[in-house]
Write an enzyme that holds these catalytic residues in place. Structure first.
Site, PDB file in Angstrom:
ATOM      1  N   ASP A 109      -3.877   2.506   1.544  1.00  0.00           N
ATOM      2  CA  ASP A 109      -3.202   3.438   0.957  1.00  0.00           C
ATOM      3  C   ASP A 109      -3.544   4.841   1.619  1.00  0.00           C
ATOM      4  OD1 ASP A 109      -1.659   4.939  -0.899  1.00  0.00           O
ATOM      5  OD2 ASP A 109      -2.959   4.946  -2.436  1.00  0.00           O
ATOM      6  N   ASP A 136       3.344   7.782   2.944  1.00  0.00           N
ATOM      7  CA  ASP A 136       2.793   6.943   1.955  1.00  0.00           C
ATOM      8  C   ASP A 136       2.925   5.575   2.152  1.00  0.00           C
ATOM      9  OD1 ASP A 136       0.890   6.313   0.078  1.00  0.00           O
ATOM     10  OD2 ASP A 136       2.203   7.043  -1.605  1.00  0.00           O
TER      11      ASP A 136
END
Length: 695
Positions: free
Chosen positions: A386, A567
């Protein structure tokens, strides 16, 4: 004038000099009343009143029961009840308290009856916001020492027990139920309950007048106003003032916000009821927020009539509803008792510490947490990569196993994501990312509670380090170096950057389709050169891996240059609401109710044009095929196998908000990406999959 002796015969007194005849009257020889006679200069009537007053005081003091009866607001103990409340100092000698004095510990363990009654998942979901729990743990620590605790309640119609007897200290009302349970765990004759609730009263009143409903000193205050507060911004202002004024009291009480779910409030306001505003305040002021919603909302949605037995009417709780409120409150306090006891004594309950993770309470996992880990081997975890967060943690799936290199810190850790959250304890441990990439003391979170991470054991956060600030408590000002930071600072890698390579996903089965390169790039994973964009200065995108970018559909600009983020932890490509509206109109897509994605007909897909992303002077093209969700995965998201769904969706806010797009995983499958901390930039390059037709 003098009186002559005689029986009752009238007489005429001789003239009195200076007194006119008109003022001379007949008189009788009636004797003087004893009440009017004087003793020690005071009439007997006054002495009688004094004696009666003294008698009443003595009667009520020595003849009537000597305990103070319950008033409308306070709960005291009868002498017989108080005689059985013998304080226990759990933190004194171990002989007094025993090795494990609380049967309900660990939380969600085999002795947790409330978790068995309602389900561990329901109990964990009732904790809308845990926060650090520092003030609550201070109260519990005081109780563990065998000291008395004063508990107070501020609330409206629910807390005043309207609908279940109209007596705020009635045994069936949740404050009394909770207080009775508290005395069973921490007995003390001097502990008190004060219920300052008032019917049909909200935080607009209590924000200014709460001191009139609370004792001068109290340890714990329970706030319950879900049914009485307004569902608008005024509640945020009033409730914030209420919580702030309580937290600033000189006695520094702990505060717990208790939510009451009611059908009428749900029907009228949906997810934007008063509890929404209460949660905002809870998170800002680090106040625990718990609610009965997790226990009542699922059965209510399935069948509204199924929860009627908890209510006197569509808002007010009856005795069963108050029992549920008490149970949810007790379950939270029990979890804090387990955590506080474990921390204060250094004794980990069987199962590891004060919490047994929800995953294990539901029967998952083959391993068990262990506190005897000197010979435990290293454990391999499957982590979600992440770039949108920076905490690294485990425990969502496979349990964390302590080893000889494990060190528990004094900090709790809690992170909320866009579609999940976790909380637990921060450790340091030796972490091996890959062969040759070993970090002797990497800070990692060990989850005691997590939600939204099915299929993963946790997260490897490689976002900017600043994102970790505020995730620890009580050390809220510290940041946590990421894996990339530590590899660079210890000299393992030459550059403080990480590069990410993905391949388009074509199967629902678990496959390895990505690679991380720490400290450099892998030229075999991309074509051409890498084009870099500086990090944006626009907030809030600047807090993440944020860049400035424009988006064009065909030849039409649907989003002018603006700030957004890159992201890996977001699946779709999300764009501002107005840009999404233009994209939807241009493609002709319609929203599919089953998947939430735009759906195209075959002819519309055949006419679909490229979506171009321009950043740093370079344009990156998402072809028509790249904009389609993989058809092999349609059924995995609730779709139909032959339909065409688009991977572009709405970020939820209009453009100009400072975070107007998210280039998520479906974008990064088509391009090589580089996250360069040292030079504060993000880079993209084309790959062999940029023009692929795998979808």
């Amino acid at each position: 004038m003098q009186r002559r002796t005689g029986k009752s015969n009238p007489h005429i007194a001789p003239p009195t000099p200076g007194l006119p005849p008109s003022e001379i009257h007949a008189s009788s020889d009636k004797p003087t009343s004893r009440l009017n006679q004087r003793s020690f200069g005071v009439t007997n009537r006054i002495w009688l009143i004094i004696c009666l007053f003294i008698f009443i005081i003595l009667f009520t003091r020595f003849i009537l029961p000597s305990h103070t009866p319950d008033t409308y607001y306070s709960r005291h103990h009868s002498p017989s009840y108080a005689a059985n409340l013998k304080p226990t100092n759990y933190l004194n000698a171990s002989d007094e308290a025993g090795e494990s004095p609380f049967d309900f510990c660990p939380t969600f363990g085999p002795g947790d009856e409330l978790a068995q009654k309602y389900g561990a998942l329901t109990i964990s979901q009732s904790w809308l916001h845990l926060g650090s729990g520092a003030r609550v743990q201070k109260v519990i620590h005081k109780a563990l020492l065998g000291q008395p605790v004063t508990i107070s309640v501020i609330g409206g119609s629910i807390s005043s027990c309207h609908g279940a007897g109209d007596d705020p200290i009635a045994p069936d009302c949740y404050p009394s139920r909770f207080f009775t349970w508290w005395n069973s765990i921490f007995p003390h004759p001097a502990s008190e309950l004060t219920n300052g609730a008032m019917r049909r009263t909200n935080s607009e009143y209590f924000s200014f007048c709460n001191a009139h409903h609370l004792p001068d000193y109290t340890d714990l205050i329970i706030l319950e106003l879900d049914s009485d507060d307004k569902p608008d911004r005024s509640t945020l202002d009033n409730f914030e003032l209420l919580v702030r004024s309580i937290l600033l009291r000189p006695d520094f009480p702990a505060v717990i916000i208790l939510g009451h779910f009611s059908p009428q409030v749900q029907q009228q306001h949906g997810f934007a009821g008063p509890d929404h505003w209460h949660s905002v305040v809870a998170q800002f002021y680090d106040v625990p927020h718990i609610s009965t919603k997790s226990a009542l909302y699922p059965p209510y949605i399935a069948s509204p009539a199924s929860i009627d037995n908890y209510f006197a009417d569509p808002i007010l709780a009856n005795a069963h509803g108050h029992a549920l409120l008490a149970d949810i409150l007790i379950a939270y306090i029990q979890s804090q008792i387990c955590a506080t006891w474990s921390a204060a004594t250094g004794k980990a309950f069987e199962g590891g510490g004060g919490y047994l993770p929800v995953y294990y309470a539901l029967g998952g996992g083959a391993e068990q947490l262990s506190s005897d880990a000197a010979s435990a081997p290293a454990t391999t975890y499957s982590l979600l990569i992440d770039t949108g967060s920076s905490n690294t943690w485990v425990g969502a799936g496979k349990a964390y196993t302590r080893t000889s290199t494990s060190t528990q810190t004094t900090d709790r850790v809690s992170v909320t994501y866009g579609s999940g959250s976790f909380s637990g304890t921060e450790f340091t441990d030796q972490v091996t990312v890959a062969s040759g990439l070993v970090i002797p003391k990497q800070s990692i979170g060990v989850a005691s509670r997590s939600e939204g991470f099915d299929g993963f054991d946790g997260i490897l956060g490689i976002g900017p380090t600043d994102l970790t600030e505020g995730t620890l408590s009580p050390d809220t000002r510290s940041s946590i170096p990421t894996v990339t930071d530590n590899l660079f600072s210890q000299g393992t890698i030459s550059s403080n950057l990480v590069a990410v390579s993905f391949e388009p996903t074509t199967s629902a089965s678990a496959v390895t389709n990505g690679e991380l390169s720490f400290g450099g790039t892998d030229s075999s994973k991309f074509t051409g050169s890498i084009s870099f964009s500086p990090l944006t200065s626009t907030s809030p995108a600047s807090e993440f891996w944020g860049i400035d970018q424009s988006i064009t559909y065909g030849s039409t600009t649907i989003l002018s240059e603006t700030a957004g983020i890159v992201d890996t932890g977001t699946t779709l490509v999300l764009i501002a609401s107005d840009a999404f509206s233009r994209y939807r109109s241009a493609t002709g897509g319609v929203e599919d109710n089953n998947t939430g994605l735009l759906r195209l007909s075959t002819s519309q897909f055949n006419n679909l044009q490229s979506l171009s992303f321009t950043t740093g002077g370079t344009t990156f093209e998402l072809t028509a095929n790249a904009q389609a969700w993989p058809r092999s995965l349609n059924t995995a998201i609730g779709g139909t196998s032959n339909n065409v769904y688009l991977i572009v969706n709405d970020v939820g806010t209009p453009s100009g908000e400072g975070l107007d797009f998210i280039n998520g995983f479906t974008f990064l499958e088509r391009f090589y990406s580089v996250f360069d901390t040292a030079n504060k930039r993000v880079g993209f390059a084309t790959t062999s999959f940029t023009q692929a037709t795998t979808n």
